[in-house]
Write a protein that holds these residues in place. Structure first.
Motif, PDB file in Angstrom:
ATOM      1  N   MET A   1      -3.702   1.712 -18.663  1.00  0.00           N
ATOM      2  CA  MET A   1      -3.513   1.415 -17.262  1.00  0.00           C
ATOM      3  C   MET A   1      -3.642   2.716 -16.460  1.00  0.00           C
ATOM      4  O   MET A   1      -2.999   3.700 -16.785  1.00  0.00           O
ATOM      5  CB  MET A   1      -2.118   0.800 -17.061  1.00  0.00           C
ATOM      6  N   PRO A   2      -4.426   2.724 -15.416  1.00  0.00           N
ATOM      7  CA  PRO A   2      -4.554   3.931 -14.583  1.00  0.00           C
ATOM      8  C   PRO A   2      -3.258   4.192 -13.808  1.00  0.00           C
ATOM      9  O   PRO A   2      -2.560   3.262 -13.412  1.00  0.00           O
ATOM     10  CB  PRO A   2      -5.686   3.594 -13.616  1.00  0.00           C
ATOM     11  N   PHE A   3      -2.932   5.469 -13.579  1.00  0.00           N
ATOM     12  CA  PHE A   3      -1.734   5.816 -12.823  1.00  0.00           C
ATOM     13  C   PHE A   3      -1.786   5.266 -11.407  1.00  0.00           C
ATOM     14  O   PHE A   3      -0.751   4.998 -10.808  1.00  0.00           O
ATOM     15  CB  PHE A   3      -1.546   7.333 -12.785  1.00  0.00           C
ATOM     16  N   SER A   4      -2.965   5.059 -10.880  1.00  0.00           N
ATOM     17  CA  SER A   4      -3.104   4.538  -9.514  1.00  0.00           C
ATOM     18  C   SER A   4      -2.567   3.117  -9.386  1.00  0.00           C
ATOM     19  O   SER A   4      -2.309   2.661  -8.274  1.00  0.00           O
ATOM     20  CB  SER A   4      -4.571   4.585  -9.078  1.00  0.00           C
ATOM     21  N   GLN A   5      -2.351   2.419 -10.489  1.00  0.00           N
ATOM     22  CA  GLN A   5      -1.812   1.059 -10.427  1.00  0.00           C
ATOM     23  C   GLN A   5      -0.286   1.014 -10.398  1.00  0.00           C
ATOM     24  O   GLN A   5       0.293  -0.039 -10.185  1.00  0.00           O
ATOM     25  CB  GLN A   5      -2.349   0.225 -11.587  1.00  0.00           C
ATOM     26  N   PHE A   6       0.362   2.161 -10.605  1.00  0.00           N
ATOM     27  CA  PHE A   6       1.814   2.225 -10.473  1.00  0.00           C
ATOM     28  C   PHE A   6       2.162   2.431  -9.004  1.00  0.00           C
ATOM     29  O   PHE A   6       1.336   2.841  -8.217  1.00  0.00           O
ATOM     30  CB  PHE A   6       2.388   3.395 -11.291  1.00  0.00           C
ATOM     31  N   SER A   7       3.384   2.179  -8.643  1.00  0.00           N
ATOM     32  CA  SER A   7       3.843   2.391  -7.262  1.00  0.00           C
ATOM     33  C   SER A   7       4.218   3.860  -7.061  1.00  0.00           C
ATOM     34  O   SER A   7       5.355   4.196  -6.746  1.00  0.00           O
ATOM     35  CB  SER A   7       5.041   1.485  -6.958  1.00  0.00           C
ATOM     36  N   LEU A   8       3.231   4.723  -7.241  1.00  0.00           N
ATOM     37  CA  LEU A   8       3.421   6.158  -7.083  1.00  0.00           C
ATOM     38  C   LEU A   8       2.622   6.638  -5.884  1.00  0.00           C
ATOM     39  O   LEU A   8       1.553   6.095  -5.576  1.00  0.00           O
ATOM     40  CB  LEU A   8       2.945   6.910  -8.335  1.00  0.00           C
ATOM     41  N   SER A   9       3.126   7.671  -5.213  1.00  0.00           N
ATOM     42  CA  SER A   9       2.413   8.204  -4.060  1.00  0.00           C
ATOM     43  C   SER A   9       1.061   8.774  -4.488  1.00  0.00           C
ATOM     44  O   SER A   9       0.891   9.236  -5.608  1.00  0.00           O
ATOM     45  CB  SER A   9       3.238   9.281  -3.367  1.00  0.00           C
ATOM     46  N   GLN A  10       0.136   8.739  -3.572  1.00  0.00           N
ATOM     47  CA  GLN A  10      -1.201   9.257  -3.833  1.00  0.00           C
ATOM     48  C   GLN A  10      -1.167  10.745  -4.156  1.00  0.00           C
ATOM     49  O   GLN A  10      -1.946  11.233  -4.968  1.00  0.00           O
ATOM     50  CB  GLN A  10      -2.118   8.978  -2.639  1.00  0.00           C
ATOM     51  N   LYS A  11      -0.215  11.481  -3.544  1.00  0.00           N
ATOM     52  CA  LYS A  11      -0.084  12.915  -3.811  1.00  0.00           C
ATOM     53  C   LYS A  11       0.183  13.180  -5.294  1.00  0.00           C
ATOM     54  O   LYS A  11      -0.401  14.075  -5.885  1.00  0.00           O
ATOM     55  CB  LYS A  11       1.065  13.508  -2.996  1.00  0.00           C
ATOM     56  N   LEU A  12       1.098  12.403  -5.868  1.00  0.00           N
ATOM     57  CA  LEU A  12       1.433  12.602  -7.278  1.00  0.00           C
ATOM     58  C   LEU A  12       0.269  12.217  -8.180  1.00  0.00           C
ATOM     59  O   LEU A  12      -0.061  12.929  -9.119  1.00  0.00           O
ATOM     60  CB  LEU A  12       2.678  11.799  -7.668  1.00  0.00           C
ATOM     61  N   VAL A  13      -0.347  11.099  -7.898  1.00  0.00           N
ATOM     62  CA  VAL A  13      -1.466  10.631  -8.720  1.00  0.00           C
ATOM     63  C   VAL A  13      -2.629  11.621  -8.636  1.00  0.00           C
ATOM     64  O   VAL A  13      -3.239  11.962  -9.649  1.00  0.00           O
ATOM     65  CB  VAL A  13      -1.906   9.211  -8.307  1.00  0.00           C
ATOM     66  N   ALA A  14      -2.908  12.113  -7.442  1.00  0.00           N
ATOM     67  CA  ALA A  14      -4.020  13.047  -7.259  1.00  0.00           C
ATOM     68  C   ALA A  14      -3.757  14.385  -7.953  1.00  0.00           C
ATOM     69  O   ALA A  14      -4.695  15.065  -8.364  1.00  0.00           O
ATOM     70  CB  ALA A  14      -4.266  13.275  -5.771  1.00  0.00           C
ATOM     71  N   ALA A  15      -2.493  14.763  -8.104  1.00  0.00           N
ATOM     72  CA  ALA A  15      -2.157  16.045  -8.721  1.00  0.00           C
ATOM     73  C   ALA A  15      -2.276  16.018 -10.242  1.00  0.00           C
ATOM     74  O   ALA A  15      -2.279  17.068 -10.877  1.00  0.00           O
ATOM     75  CB  ALA A  15      -0.737  16.454  -8.329  1.00  0.00           C
TER      76      ALA A  15
END
Length: 135
Positions: A1-15
């Motif tokens: 599962m990609p991290f982008s599918q979790f309810s995480l901020s874009q800042k964290l996923v992009a980092a």
């Protein structure tokens, strides 16, 4: 599962480094549960992504609600590894991560503590020793 599918901020996923775009098994189980304020007790092998499994939801909560967090780990080496991993993810946020370990110069570590939001990773004995002698 990609991290982008979790309810995480874009800042964290992009980092996250490119090699971390897909969650490991422990991350897929733990991240949603922790984001939903559930307790998680899990066992996973070394290198399976445990630090980000609990670290990403913790960082997300700190971004949403300004506060501080303390992570206790059993060894200086693990404190350093946790700090390195979380520092990499928080590089484009207002969060900072420091590691306080026994045997290090307390006077050099003390100025780091009052900064805004921060995440501390340290050994249990160092935490008790530091707080009793310097605070």
């Amino acid at each position: 599962m990609p991290f982008s599918q979790f309810s995480l901020s874009q800042k964290l996923v992009a980092a996250l480094p490119d090699t971390f775009r897909s969650a490991t098994e422990i991350q897929t189980i733990a991240i949603p549960a922790i984001l939903n304020q559930q307790d998680v007790l899990a066992i996973a092998k070394t290198g399976s992504g445990k630090t980000l499994a609990y670290g990403l939801p913790l960082l997300e909560q700190l971004l949403e609600t300004p506060s501080q967090a303390l992570i206790l780990v059993p060894t200086r080496e693990l404190a350093s590894q946790v700090n390195d991993t979380l520092s990499q993810v928080t590089q484009d946020t207002e969060l900072t991560s420091i590691s306080i370990c026994g045997g290090a110069d307390k006077e050099q570590q003390k100025p780091l503590l009052p900064n805004n939001q921060m995440l501390l990773s340290q050994r249990q004995a160092a935490c008790l020793n530091y707080s009793l002698k310097t605070l």
